[in-house]
Design a protein around this motif. Structure first.
Motif, mmCIF file in Angstrom:
data_model
loop_
_atom_site.group_PDB
_atom_site.id
_atom_site.type_symbol
_atom_site.label_atom_id
_atom_site.label_comp_id
_atom_site.label_asym_id
_atom_site.label_seq_id
_atom_site.Cartn_x
_atom_site.Cartn_y
_atom_site.Cartn_z
ATOM 1 N N ARG A 12 74.790 106.061 60.992
ATOM 2 C CA ARG A 12 75.849 106.723 60.245
ATOM 3 C C ARG A 12 76.252 106.225 58.948
ATOM 4 N N LEU A 13 75.715 104.707 58.772
ATOM 5 C CA LEU A 13 75.838 104.135 57.477
ATOM 6 C C LEU A 13 74.937 104.706 56.552
ATOM 7 N N TYR A 51 69.181 95.223 60.756
ATOM 8 C CA TYR A 51 68.915 96.193 61.879
ATOM 9 C C TYR A 51 69.955 97.421 61.582
ATOM 10 N N PHE A 52 69.601 98.360 61.582
ATOM 11 C CA PHE A 52 70.555 99.618 61.457
ATOM 12 C C PHE A 52 70.211 100.614 62.961
ATOM 13 N N PRO A 53 70.876 100.460 63.908
ATOM 14 C CA PRO A 53 70.616 100.823 65.088
ATOM 15 C C PRO A 53 70.781 102.269 65.144
ATOM 16 N N GLY A 79 77.047 101.123 62.765
ATOM 17 C CA GLY A 79 76.958 100.106 61.808
ATOM 18 C C GLY A 79 75.728 99.302 61.551
ATOM 19 N N MET A 80 75.529 98.138 61.301
ATOM 20 C CA MET A 80 74.198 97.344 61.385
ATOM 21 C C MET A 80 74.513 95.731 61.595
ATOM 22 N N LEU A 81 73.348 95.243 61.690
ATOM 23 C CA LEU A 81 73.463 93.801 62.037
ATOM 24 C C LEU A 81 72.840 93.328 60.474
ATOM 25 N N GLY A 82 73.787 92.260 60.111
ATOM 26 C CA GLY A 82 73.347 91.573 59.254
ATOM 27 C C GLY A 82 74.206 91.837 57.843
ATOM 28 N N ALA A 104 65.816 101.384 66.201
ATOM 29 C CA ALA A 104 66.415 100.962 65.212
ATOM 30 C C ALA A 104 65.452 101.054 63.994
ATOM 31 N N LEU A 105 66.300 101.070 62.714
ATOM 32 C CA LEU A 105 65.582 101.169 61.420
ATOM 33 C C LEU A 105 65.640 99.553 61.025
ATOM 34 N N ARG A 106 64.551 98.813 60.613
ATOM 35 C CA ARG A 106 64.577 97.565 60.281
ATOM 36 C C ARG A 106 64.134 97.535 58.651
ATOM 37 N N VAL A 107 64.837 96.555 57.961
ATOM 38 C CA VAL A 107 64.530 96.388 56.738
ATOM 39 C C VAL A 107 64.436 94.692 56.388
ATOM 40 N N ALA A 108 63.531 94.350 55.664
ATOM 41 C CA ALA A 108 63.247 92.966 55.234
ATOM 42 C C ALA A 108 64.499 92.562 54.515
#
Length: 245
Positions: A12-13, A51-53, A79-82, A104-108
């Motif tokens: 949702r973010l 991480y964006f679950p 939400g997101m982690l980080g 999840a979507l992961r980004v460096a």
């Protein structure tokens, strides 16, 4: 009658971003599997990825000495982690552990910093999310101190239900006891009471939500408070380019 087409689950973010910003961020992300029990980050260690679950969810836990880890918050597709990276802090204060398997979507981290610099809309949305996350952590702390185990368990099951996108999930008594910081006997009694009221069904570690509305009634006010914070603050604001720097 034909079955209704299920609504796809999204983060949702990311979904709340303007189209251009969303496409640019998604171009920097990769799809990854969230595997139950995997540790995604440790306290005071540099963040390598954010991480964006989407369908999985992540537990934020703290460990004090030799005590079992205590859960302080949950992160799902809302939400997101980080998010601490928004503050310029490249670490997190809590351990991030996958509690619900999924995607999840992961980004460096370096790529995400570049996106933050180039997207005022992303920064504004994450500033609001940080407030909501802080409110969840504070509410959880107060809930742990003041509320009875049964009401806390109902709140926790509701939060998990929101993020699992399913009415059934696997949770052992030991796991629930660790997450809520109580003895297994306390979970046995609380889960038994909820089952007797036909709000849940609990068999061999499998919990099914039978009566969502009834479970909300059994929960303490902490669940409703967190939900209202998100609804009030995370409605995508009207964004004018140049309004946030």
């Amino acid at each position: 009658m034909p079955k209704a087409t299920p609504i796809p689950v999204v983060n949702r973010l990311i979904e709340a971003l303007p189209s251009k910003d969303r496409k640019r961020l998604l171009g920097r992300c990769e799809n990854v599997d969230l595997v139950f029990g995997d540790v995604l980050c440790e306290p005071n260690q540099p963040l390598r990825h954010l991480y964006f679950p989407i369908t999985g969810f992540i537990s934020l836990v703290i460990r004090v000495g030799e005590h079992a880890p205590l859960e302080m918050g949950l992160i799902g597709n809302e939400g997101m982690l980080g998010a601490t990276l928004v503050l310029g802090v490249n670490e997190v204060p809590l351990r991030g552990v996958v509690q619900g398997a999924g995607t999840a979507l992961r980004v460096a981290a370096p790529a995400f910093r570049r996106e933050l610099r180039g997207s005022p809309a992303l920064q504004l949305g994450l500033n609001r999310y940080l407030y909501v996350l802080m409110a969840q952590l504070a509410q959880t702390s107060a809930c742990t101190r003041f509320h009875e185990v049964e009401a806390r368990l109902a709140r926790w099951l509701l939060m998990t239900h929101d993020r699992a996108h399913a009415d059934r999930f696997h949770l052992t008594h030991k796991f629930l006891a660790d997450m809520l910081g109580v003895r297994r006997s306390g979970i046995t009694i609380a889960a038994g009471a909820l089952q007797q009221r036909r709000l849940i069904q609990y068999t061999r570690g499998e919990i099914s939500i039978l009566d969502r509305i009834g479970l909300e009634g059994a929960s303490c006010e902490c669940y409703d408070a967190v939900m209202k914070d998100y609804a009030r603050l995370m409605v995508p604001p009207k964004f004018e380019p140049g309004s946030v720097r």
